[in-house]
Design a protein around this motif. Structure first.
Motif, PDB file in Angstrom:
ATOM      1  N   ARG A 171       0.830  -1.202   0.000  1.00  0.00           N
ATOM      2  CA  ARG A 171       0.000   0.000   0.000  1.00  0.00           C
ATOM      3  C   ARG A 171       0.867   1.254   0.000  1.00  0.00           C
ATOM      4  NH1 ARG A 171      -5.602  -0.984   1.295  1.00  0.00           N
ATOM      5  NH2 ARG A 171      -5.947  -3.142   1.926  1.00  0.00           N
ATOM      6  N   SER A 172       0.235   2.367  -0.343  1.00  0.00           N
ATOM      7  CA  SER A 172       0.951   3.615  -0.609  1.00  0.00           C
ATOM      8  C   SER A 172       1.724   4.143   0.590  1.00  0.00           C
ATOM      9  CB  SER A 172      -0.040   4.682  -1.083  1.00  0.00           C
ATOM     10  OG  SER A 172      -1.109   4.812  -0.161  1.00  0.00           O
ATOM     11  N   ASP A 173       1.173   4.022   1.808  1.00  0.00           N
ATOM     12  CA  ASP A 173       1.871   4.572   2.972  1.00  0.00           C
ATOM     13  C   ASP A 173       3.143   3.788   3.274  1.00  0.00           C
ATOM     14  OD1 ASP A 173       0.393   2.351   3.716  1.00  0.00           O
ATOM     15  OD2 ASP A 173      -0.100   3.107   5.706  1.00  0.00           O
ATOM     16  N   THR A 174       3.081   2.464   3.111  1.00  0.00           N
ATOM     17  CA  THR A 174       4.269   1.638   3.313  1.00  0.00           C
ATOM     18  C   THR A 174       5.317   1.929   2.243  1.00  0.00           C
ATOM     19  OG1 THR A 174       2.949  -0.116   4.321  1.00  0.00           O
ATOM     20  CG2 THR A 174       5.114  -0.731   3.466  1.00  0.00           C
ATOM     21  N   LYS A 187      -1.698   4.182  15.730  1.00  0.00           N
ATOM     22  CA  LYS A 187      -2.578   3.706  14.669  1.00  0.00           C
ATOM     23  C   LYS A 187      -3.355   4.871  14.078  1.00  0.00           C
ATOM     24  CE  LYS A 187      -3.191  -0.882  16.723  1.00  0.00           C
ATOM     25  NZ  LYS A 187      -4.169  -1.839  17.311  1.00  0.00           N
ATOM     26  N   VAL A 188      -3.652   4.767  12.799  1.00  0.00           N
ATOM     27  CA  VAL A 188      -4.429   5.799  12.124  1.00  0.00           C
ATOM     28  C   VAL A 188      -5.372   5.111  11.146  1.00  0.00           C
ATOM     29  CG1 VAL A 188      -2.684   6.113  10.313  1.00  0.00           C
ATOM     30  CG2 VAL A 188      -4.304   7.956  10.806  1.00  0.00           C
ATOM     31  N   THR A 189      -6.574   5.646  11.014  1.00  0.00           N
ATOM     32  CA  THR A 189      -7.563   5.066  10.104  1.00  0.00           C
ATOM     33  C   THR A 189      -7.624   5.890   8.831  1.00  0.00           C
ATOM     34  OG1 THR A 189      -8.874   4.232  11.955  1.00  0.00           O
ATOM     35  CG2 THR A 189      -9.971   4.404   9.822  1.00  0.00           C
ATOM     36  N   MET A 190      -7.480   5.223   7.685  1.00  0.00           N
ATOM     37  CA  MET A 190      -7.445   5.889   6.400  1.00  0.00           C
ATOM     38  C   MET A 190      -8.555   5.373   5.491  1.00  0.00           C
ATOM     39  SD  MET A 190      -3.363   6.053   5.519  1.00  0.00           S
ATOM     40  CE  MET A 190      -2.263   7.113   6.460  1.00  0.00           C
ATOM     41  N   PHE A 191      -8.847   6.131   4.459  1.00  0.00           N
ATOM     42  CA  PHE A 191      -9.770   5.682   3.416  1.00  0.00           C
ATOM     43  C   PHE A 191      -8.994   4.799   2.446  1.00  0.00           C
ATOM     44  CE2 PHE A 191     -11.658   9.594   4.972  1.00  0.00           C
ATOM     45  CZ  PHE A 191     -13.003   9.249   5.101  1.00  0.00           C
ATOM     46  N   ALA A 192      -9.560   3.645   2.121  1.00  0.00           N
ATOM     47  CA  ALA A 192      -8.859   2.657   1.300  1.00  0.00           C
ATOM     48  C   ALA A 192      -8.994   2.943  -0.192  1.00  0.00           C
ATOM     49  CB  ALA A 192      -9.403   1.265   1.609  1.00  0.00           C
ATOM     50  N   GLU A 193      -8.150   2.284  -0.959  1.00  0.00           N
ATOM     51  CA  GLU A 193      -8.209   2.390  -2.413  1.00  0.00           C
ATOM     52  C   GLU A 193      -9.590   1.947  -2.900  1.00  0.00           C
ATOM     53  OE1 GLU A 193      -4.039   0.770  -1.318  1.00  0.00           O
ATOM     54  OE2 GLU A 193      -6.124   0.444  -0.713  1.00  0.00           O
ATOM     55  N   GLY A 194     -10.089   2.645  -3.908  1.00  0.00           N
ATOM     56  CA  GLY A 194     -11.415   2.360  -4.437  1.00  0.00           C
ATOM     57  C   GLY A 194     -12.512   3.196  -3.805  1.00  0.00           C
ATOM     58  N   SER A 195     -12.219   3.893  -2.713  1.00  0.00           N
ATOM     59  CA  SER A 195     -13.207   4.778  -2.105  1.00  0.00           C
ATOM     60  C   SER A 195     -13.556   5.894  -3.085  1.00  0.00           C
ATOM     61  CB  SER A 195     -12.664   5.378  -0.805  1.00  0.00           C
ATOM     62  OG  SER A 195     -12.457   4.365   0.162  1.00  0.00           O
ATOM     63  N   VAL A 196     -14.831   6.256  -3.117  1.00  0.00           N
ATOM     64  CA  VAL A 196     -15.327   7.207  -4.116  1.00  0.00           C
ATOM     65  C   VAL A 196     -15.829   8.476  -3.446  1.00  0.00           C
ATOM     66  CG1 VAL A 196     -17.094   7.584  -5.892  1.00  0.00           C
ATOM     67  CG2 VAL A 196     -15.936   5.369  -5.732  1.00  0.00           C
ATOM     68  N   ILE A 198      -6.753   5.703  -5.724  1.00  0.00           N
ATOM     69  CA  ILE A 198      -5.819   4.649  -6.083  1.00  0.00           C
ATOM     70  C   ILE A 198      -4.671   4.598  -5.067  1.00  0.00           C
ATOM     71  CG2 ILE A 198      -6.378   4.551  -8.538  1.00  0.00           C
ATOM     72  CD1 ILE A 198      -3.921   6.314  -9.085  1.00  0.00           C
ATOM     73  N   ARG A 199      -4.921   5.111  -3.889  1.00  0.00           N
ATOM     74  CA  ARG A 199      -3.981   5.031  -2.779  1.00  0.00           C
ATOM     75  C   ARG A 199      -4.751   5.324  -1.492  1.00  0.00           C
ATOM     76  NH1 ARG A 199       0.468   8.352  -1.274  1.00  0.00           N
ATOM     77  NH2 ARG A 199      -0.391   7.796   0.746  1.00  0.00           N
ATOM     78  N   LEU A 200      -4.107   5.134  -0.344  1.00  0.00           N
ATOM     79  CA  LEU A 200      -4.734   5.442   0.925  1.00  0.00           C
ATOM     80  C   LEU A 200      -4.799   6.955   1.114  1.00  0.00           C
ATOM     81  CD1 LEU A 200      -2.962   2.826   3.234  1.00  0.00           C
ATOM     82  CD2 LEU A 200      -5.234   2.660   2.207  1.00  0.00           C
ATOM     83  N   TYR A 201      -5.871   7.403   1.779  1.00  0.00           N
ATOM     84  CA  TYR A 201      -6.093   8.841   1.949  1.00  0.00           C
ATOM     85  C   TYR A 201      -6.434   9.139   3.406  1.00  0.00           C
ATOM     86  CZ  TYR A 201      -9.311  12.853   2.248  1.00  0.00           C
ATOM     87  OH  TYR A 201      -9.969  13.981   2.647  1.00  0.00           O
ATOM     88  N   TRP A 202      -5.825  10.205   3.938  1.00  0.00           N
ATOM     89  CA  TRP A 202      -6.118  10.671   5.293  1.00  0.00           C
ATOM     90  C   TRP A 202      -6.093  12.189   5.315  1.00  0.00           C
ATOM     91  CZ3 TRP A 202      -3.608  13.804   8.796  1.00  0.00           C
ATOM     92  CH2 TRP A 202      -4.121  13.812  10.105  1.00  0.00           C
TER      93      TRP A 202
END
Length: 328
Positions: A33-36, A278-287, A242-246
């Motif tokens: 994933r993008s953050d890693t 820990k942090v919660t992000m929006f996953a890939e494919g979220s619209v 197409i990547r994680l978003y926070w």
């Protein structure tokens, strides 16, 4: 004006271990994933003697020097290259909502679509009611488990466990690997990132690197016509990640459809093992209706004073056209 590049990671026949929060050492994801990916690039950037603090300061500003997608699977055969993208969390136009009993189960299994199907469903004509495409995604890699032995330092007792690895196809005329997209707003960083990825490829990406896992050979590519058309689509009414978003606060969630992903992990630069917040992000494919921007999330644990720890939540999305009032 920004510049886009596509980067392939060819793992040859090398296994890789991409652990995620909650799946345990015995499991692995098939992709990074993008953050890693961003963290690995940042750490390697510093190892090359570059000023990481100066670079990170630029990501706190409104226009970061570059944006990375998460990595996704590609498959290369004698007939061409197939790229896979995450299926948006909203159904495409013409999808038979309410009358989809025969296809709903199989449709929901299509977490990743080949780029041709993705563009057809979400930019061109919408859902093809003649049937679902045959997915070859799972044929691009294999998950294998290797036995390992842990030895207690005090009692010398042993404990057998297994670690999962992903291995991509590596036949001469049929090979797979990972790719990601980069959007540069500062083109001067392109050469520096090439050097970073060369070193990262030699050292390995992901876990179990001491066992030789995660080594790859990077290659940089200009976008071909299919990608150029996909990125330049100007008739969309939504954006698909197409990547994680926070972000704090996040973009408006009106008429959105999303999946949340909790992210954690260890601080690799610390002398003692410490977990990041820990942090919660929006996953890939979220619209979302509008393109999200995103920020670096500060995940520095309490009483850790060596430096700040960040996870990249800077967004990257693709334009799509959907029925905004219809959700699956």
């Amino acid at each position: 004006m920004s510049k886009w590049k596509l980067v392939k990671l060819d793992f040859k026949n090398n296994p890789a271990h991409f652990g995620e929060l909650g799946i345990g050492m015995e499991e692995t994801s098939e992709r990074v994933r993008s953050d890693t990916l961003f963290s690995a690039i940042a750490i390697t950037y510093a190892r090359l003697g570059k000023n990481l603090d100066t670079l990170l300061d630029r990501f706190h500003k409104e226009s970061p020097p570059f944006r990375l997608s998460s990595s996704f699977i590609y498959r290369e055969t004698s007939s061409g290259v197939t790229y896979y993208l995450p299926r948006p969390k909203e159904p495409p136009t013409n999808y038979p909502i309410g009358n989809d009993i025969k296809i709903a189960k199989d449709y929901k299994k299509l977490n990743f679509l080949d780029i041709k199907t993705w563009k057809s469903w979400y930019q061109d004509g919408g859902f093809d009611n003649t049937g679902l495409p045959k997915s070859l995604y799972s044929q691009c890699f294999e998950i294998e488990k290797h036995p390992k032995v842990a030895i207690d330092r005090i009692t010398r007792s042993t404990n057998l466990y297994h670690t999962a690895f992903v291995r991509y196809r590596s036949e001469p005329h049929d090979k797979s690997g990972l790719y990601f997209l980069v959007e540069f707003t500062d083109r001067r960083l392109e050469d520096e990132l090439k050097s970073v990825l060369e070193l990262l490829g030699e050292e390995g990406l992901g876990g179990e690197r001491s066992s030789g896992a995660g080594r790859f050979e990077p290659s940089w590519h200009e976008l071909d016509e299919q990608w150029t058309q996909l990125l330049s689509f100007d008739d969309g009414n939504s954006q698909s990640l197409i990547r994680l978003y926070w972000d704090n606060p996040p973009i408006s969630l009106d008429d959105s459809s999303y999946e949340l992903q909790e992210r954690g992990g260890w601080i690799t630069s610390a002398a003692k093992n410490q977990r990041r917040k820990k942090v919660t992000m929006f996953a890939e494919g979220s619209v979302f209706q509008k393109a999200p921007i995103g920020k670096l999330a500060d995940v520095t644990p309490h009483q850790f004073a060596q430096h700040r720890i960040y996870r990249s939540g800077i967004a990257l999305s693709l334009p799509i056209k959907i029925n905004l009032k219809e959700a699956l």
